[in-house]
Design a protein around this motif. Structure first.
Motif, PDB file in Angstrom:
ATOM      1  N   GLU A 151       0.835  -1.189   0.000  1.00  0.00           N
ATOM      2  CA  GLU A 151       0.000   0.000   0.000  1.00  0.00           C
ATOM      3  C   GLU A 151       0.872   1.241   0.000  1.00  0.00           C
ATOM      4  OE1 GLU A 151      -2.368  -0.224   3.542  1.00  0.00           O
ATOM      5  OE2 GLU A 151      -0.673   0.024   4.855  1.00  0.00           O
ATOM      6  N   PHE A 152       0.277   2.340  -0.383  1.00  0.00           N
ATOM      7  CA  PHE A 152       0.913   3.632  -0.274  1.00  0.00           C
ATOM      8  C   PHE A 152       0.374   4.280   0.983  1.00  0.00           C
ATOM      9  CE2 PHE A 152       0.719   3.402  -5.088  1.00  0.00           C
ATOM     10  CZ  PHE A 152       2.048   3.037  -5.225  1.00  0.00           C
ATOM     11  N   ILE A 153       1.200   5.083   1.634  1.00  0.00           N
ATOM     12  CA  ILE A 153       0.761   5.772   2.841  1.00  0.00           C
ATOM     13  C   ILE A 153       1.025   7.263   2.739  1.00  0.00           C
ATOM     14  CG2 ILE A 153       1.086   3.780   4.363  1.00  0.00           C
ATOM     15  CD1 ILE A 153       3.667   5.374   5.338  1.00  0.00           C
ATOM     16  N   THR A 154       0.246   8.008   3.473  1.00  0.00           N
ATOM     17  CA  THR A 154       0.434   9.453   3.587  1.00  0.00           C
ATOM     18  C   THR A 154      -0.334   9.921   4.811  1.00  0.00           C
ATOM     19  OG1 THR A 154       0.392  11.554   2.388  1.00  0.00           O
ATOM     20  CG2 THR A 154      -1.528  10.103   2.098  1.00  0.00           C
ATOM     21  N   THR A 155      -0.375  11.205   5.031  1.00  0.00           N
ATOM     22  CA  THR A 155      -1.207  11.791   6.079  1.00  0.00           C
ATOM     23  C   THR A 155      -1.976  12.959   5.465  1.00  0.00           C
ATOM     24  OG1 THR A 155       0.490  13.361   6.789  1.00  0.00           O
ATOM     25  CG2 THR A 155       0.456  11.219   7.900  1.00  0.00           C
ATOM     26  N   ALA A 156      -2.980  13.420   6.144  1.00  0.00           N
ATOM     27  CA  ALA A 156      -3.798  14.520   5.627  1.00  0.00           C
ATOM     28  C   ALA A 156      -2.981  15.794   5.437  1.00  0.00           C
ATOM     29  CB  ALA A 156      -4.979  14.774   6.560  1.00  0.00           C
TER      30      ALA A 156
ATOM     31  N   TYR B 269       2.893  10.923  -1.089  1.00  0.00           N
ATOM     32  CA  TYR B 269       2.596   9.579  -0.598  1.00  0.00           C
ATOM     33  C   TYR B 269       3.845   8.728  -0.759  1.00  0.00           C
ATOM     34  CZ  TYR B 269       1.495   8.212  -5.480  1.00  0.00           C
ATOM     35  OH  TYR B 269       1.526   7.968  -6.820  1.00  0.00           O
ATOM     36  N   HIS B 270       3.953   7.696   0.087  1.00  0.00           N
ATOM     37  CA  HIS B 270       5.188   6.929   0.219  1.00  0.00           C
ATOM     38  C   HIS B 270       4.931   5.434   0.123  1.00  0.00           C
ATOM     39  CE1 HIS B 270       7.126  10.617   1.775  1.00  0.00           C
ATOM     40  NE2 HIS B 270       5.926  10.831   2.303  1.00  0.00           N
TER      41      HIS B 270
ATOM     42  N   LEU C  29      -2.531   7.816   9.745  1.00  0.00           N
ATOM     43  CA  LEU C  29      -2.038   7.379   8.447  1.00  0.00           C
ATOM     44  C   LEU C  29      -3.211   7.124   7.511  1.00  0.00           C
ATOM     45  CD1 LEU C  29       0.830   4.863   9.218  1.00  0.00           C
ATOM     46  CD2 LEU C  29       1.002   7.239   8.513  1.00  0.00           C
ATOM     47  N   LEU C  30      -3.069   7.580   6.293  1.00  0.00           N
ATOM     48  CA  LEU C  30      -4.034   7.300   5.242  1.00  0.00           C
ATOM     49  C   LEU C  30      -3.391   6.280   4.330  1.00  0.00           C
ATOM     50  CD1 LEU C  30      -5.057  10.985   4.460  1.00  0.00           C
ATOM     51  CD2 LEU C  30      -6.164   9.373   6.021  1.00  0.00           C
ATOM     52  N   ARG C  31      -4.145   5.258   3.953  1.00  0.00           N
ATOM     53  CA  ARG C  31      -3.595   4.157   3.173  1.00  0.00           C
ATOM     54  C   ARG C  31      -4.356   4.001   1.865  1.00  0.00           C
ATOM     55  NH1 ARG C  31      -3.402   2.437   8.629  1.00  0.00           N
ATOM     56  NH2 ARG C  31      -1.341   1.708   9.171  1.00  0.00           N
ATOM     57  N   PHE C  32      -3.615   3.673   0.821  1.00  0.00           N
ATOM     58  CA  PHE C  32      -4.203   3.445  -0.490  1.00  0.00           C
ATOM     59  C   PHE C  32      -3.573   2.192  -1.080  1.00  0.00           C
ATOM     60  CE2 PHE C  32      -4.143   7.977   0.367  1.00  0.00           C
ATOM     61  CZ  PHE C  32      -5.472   8.309   0.183  1.00  0.00           C
ATOM     62  N   PRO C  33      -4.362   1.277  -1.617  1.00  0.00           N
ATOM     63  CA  PRO C  33      -3.785   0.074  -2.221  1.00  0.00           C
ATOM     64  C   PRO C  33      -2.909   0.448  -3.409  1.00  0.00           C
ATOM     65  CG  PRO C  33      -6.153   0.191  -2.647  1.00  0.00           C
ATOM     66  CD  PRO C  33      -5.821   1.329  -1.736  1.00  0.00           C
ATOM     67  N   THR C  34      -1.837  -0.294  -3.585  1.00  0.00           N
ATOM     68  CA  THR C  34      -0.915   0.016  -4.682  1.00  0.00           C
ATOM     69  C   THR C  34      -1.544  -0.232  -6.041  1.00  0.00           C
ATOM     70  OG1 THR C  34       0.043  -2.200  -4.537  1.00  0.00           O
ATOM     71  CG2 THR C  34       1.179  -0.429  -3.349  1.00  0.00           C
TER      72      THR C  34
ATOM     73  N   GLY D 229      -4.600   0.603  -6.696  1.00  0.00           N
ATOM     74  CA  GLY D 229      -5.699   1.568  -6.826  1.00  0.00           C
ATOM     75  C   GLY D 229      -5.165   2.920  -7.242  1.00  0.00           C
ATOM     76  N   GLU D 230      -5.938   3.946  -6.983  1.00  0.00           N
ATOM     77  CA  GLU D 230      -5.531   5.280  -7.365  1.00  0.00           C
ATOM     78  C   GLU D 230      -5.458   6.175  -6.134  1.00  0.00           C
ATOM     79  OE1 GLU D 230      -7.241   8.684 -10.277  1.00  0.00           O
ATOM     80  OE2 GLU D 230      -7.200   6.630 -11.041  1.00  0.00           O
ATOM     81  N   VAL D 231      -4.332   6.873  -5.979  1.00  0.00           N
ATOM     82  CA  VAL D 231      -4.162   7.826  -4.887  1.00  0.00           C
ATOM     83  C   VAL D 231      -4.731   9.164  -5.351  1.00  0.00           C
ATOM     84  CG1 VAL D 231      -2.495   9.007  -3.402  1.00  0.00           C
ATOM     85  CG2 VAL D 231      -2.080   6.637  -4.108  1.00  0.00           C
ATOM     86  N   PRO D 232      -5.547   9.824  -4.528  1.00  0.00           N
ATOM     87  CA  PRO D 232      -6.085  11.133  -4.937  1.00  0.00           C
ATOM     88  C   PRO D 232      -4.969  12.084  -5.364  1.00  0.00           C
ATOM     89  CG  PRO D 232      -7.178  10.374  -2.959  1.00  0.00           C
ATOM     90  CD  PRO D 232      -6.051   9.410  -3.223  1.00  0.00           C
ATOM     91  N   THR D 233      -5.282  12.956  -6.300  1.00  0.00           N
ATOM     92  CA  THR D 233      -4.270  13.823  -6.919  1.00  0.00           C
ATOM     93  C   THR D 233      -3.711  14.889  -5.983  1.00  0.00           C
ATOM     94  OG1 THR D 233      -6.046  15.220  -7.782  1.00  0.00           O
ATOM     95  CG2 THR D 233      -5.185  13.496  -9.239  1.00  0.00           C
ATOM     96  N   GLN D 234      -4.273  15.061  -4.799  1.00  0.00           N
ATOM     97  CA  GLN D 234      -3.720  16.068  -3.876  1.00  0.00           C
ATOM     98  C   GLN D 234      -2.335  15.669  -3.358  1.00  0.00           C
ATOM     99  OE1 GLN D 234      -7.097  15.303  -1.190  1.00  0.00           O
ATOM    100  NE2 GLN D 234      -5.660  15.575   0.484  1.00  0.00           N
ATOM    101  N   TRP D 235      -1.953  14.387  -3.510  1.00  0.00           N
ATOM    102  CA  TRP D 235      -0.621  13.943  -3.097  1.00  0.00           C
ATOM    103  C   TRP D 235       0.209  13.562  -4.306  1.00  0.00           C
ATOM    104  CZ3 TRP D 235      -4.878  11.842  -0.286  1.00  0.00           C
ATOM    105  CH2 TRP D 235      -5.010  12.361   1.011  1.00  0.00           C
ATOM    106  N   GLU D 236       1.501  13.875  -4.229  1.00  0.00           N
ATOM    107  CA  GLU D 236       2.441  13.497  -5.278  1.00  0.00           C
ATOM    108  C   GLU D 236       3.260  12.300  -4.803  1.00  0.00           C
ATOM    109  OE1 GLU D 236       4.802  16.746  -6.833  1.00  0.00           O
ATOM    110  OE2 GLU D 236       3.305  18.173  -6.110  1.00  0.00           O
ATOM    111  N   ARG D 237       3.821  11.549  -5.766  1.00  0.00           N
ATOM    112  CA  ARG D 237       4.692  10.415  -5.430  1.00  0.00           C
ATOM    113  C   ARG D 237       5.957  10.930  -4.761  1.00  0.00           C
ATOM    114  NH1 ARG D 237       3.668   5.645  -8.211  1.00  0.00           N
ATOM    115  NH2 ARG D 237       5.795   4.878  -8.089  1.00  0.00           N
TER     116      ARG D 237
END
Length: 172
Positions: A120-125, A130-131, A148-153, A155-163
């Motif tokens: 998964e990818f992780i980030t915070t608000a 995202y990491h 922590l906010l989690r997104f499956p690898t 799936g799609e991470v919302p565009t407010q976060w960059e890689r």
């Protein structure tokens, strides 16, 4: 928080089963020595403490799957529904109940049947990136203890976060 229907049903089966001779016989769900015929009674029976340990292990392996699948799962509520004591000698929550589950410090459960976490990818608000994991040095430098906010690898991470360019290879 109320247990899910399936968690209630697992708990009812675990609570209902007589675990006192579980190592010596195979039996249907809901076995009870009190209703056994003489021909089915085993000579050996676990002590109450040994039977409690077997029941607790049954609760933990079931809780691992339930926790992995249900983000609202409460292991203490489930253990109590199974008939497992969740209190320590002082009457407070027994931390050993939660410690019996395979999960990380963020509460993420390992995938059932493995010693691995889902990718998964992780980030915070409050983050801009995202990491790949909390092991990223750039994540650690910016992490301020937020949820922590989690997104499956896959799936799609919302565009407010960059890689994060430090822990994730650039997409081509």
């Amino acid at each position: 928080m109320a247990l899910s229907k399936i968690a209630q049903e697992f708990a009812a089966e675990i609570r209902n089963h007589d675990w006192s001779d579980a190592p010596w016989r195979l039996d249907r769900a809901g076995h009870s020595r009190a209703s056994d015929s003489n021909s089915k009674l085993t000579e050996r029976a676990l002590t109450d403490d040994e039977a409690r340990r077997v029941k607790t292990n049954a609760m933990w392996v079931t809780a691992q799957v339930l926790g992995y699948n249900d983000p609202n799962f409460d292991v203490y509520e489930f253990a109590e529904a199974c008939g497992v004591n969740t209190r320590n000698s002082r009457g407070g929550k027994n931390g050993g109940i939660d410690a019996g589950l395979r999960k990380d410090v963020y509460g993420r459960f390992m995938r059932p049947g493995t010693w691995k976490f889902d990718d998964e990818f992780i980030t915070t608000a409050t983050s801009d990136f995202y990491h790949a994991s909390t092991d990223c040095d750039w994540f650690r430098r910016g992490y301020r203890g937020g949820e922590l906010l989690r997104f499956p690898t896959d799936g799609e991470v919302p565009t407010q976060w960059e890689r994060c360019g430090h822990c994730l290879p650039s997409e081509s």
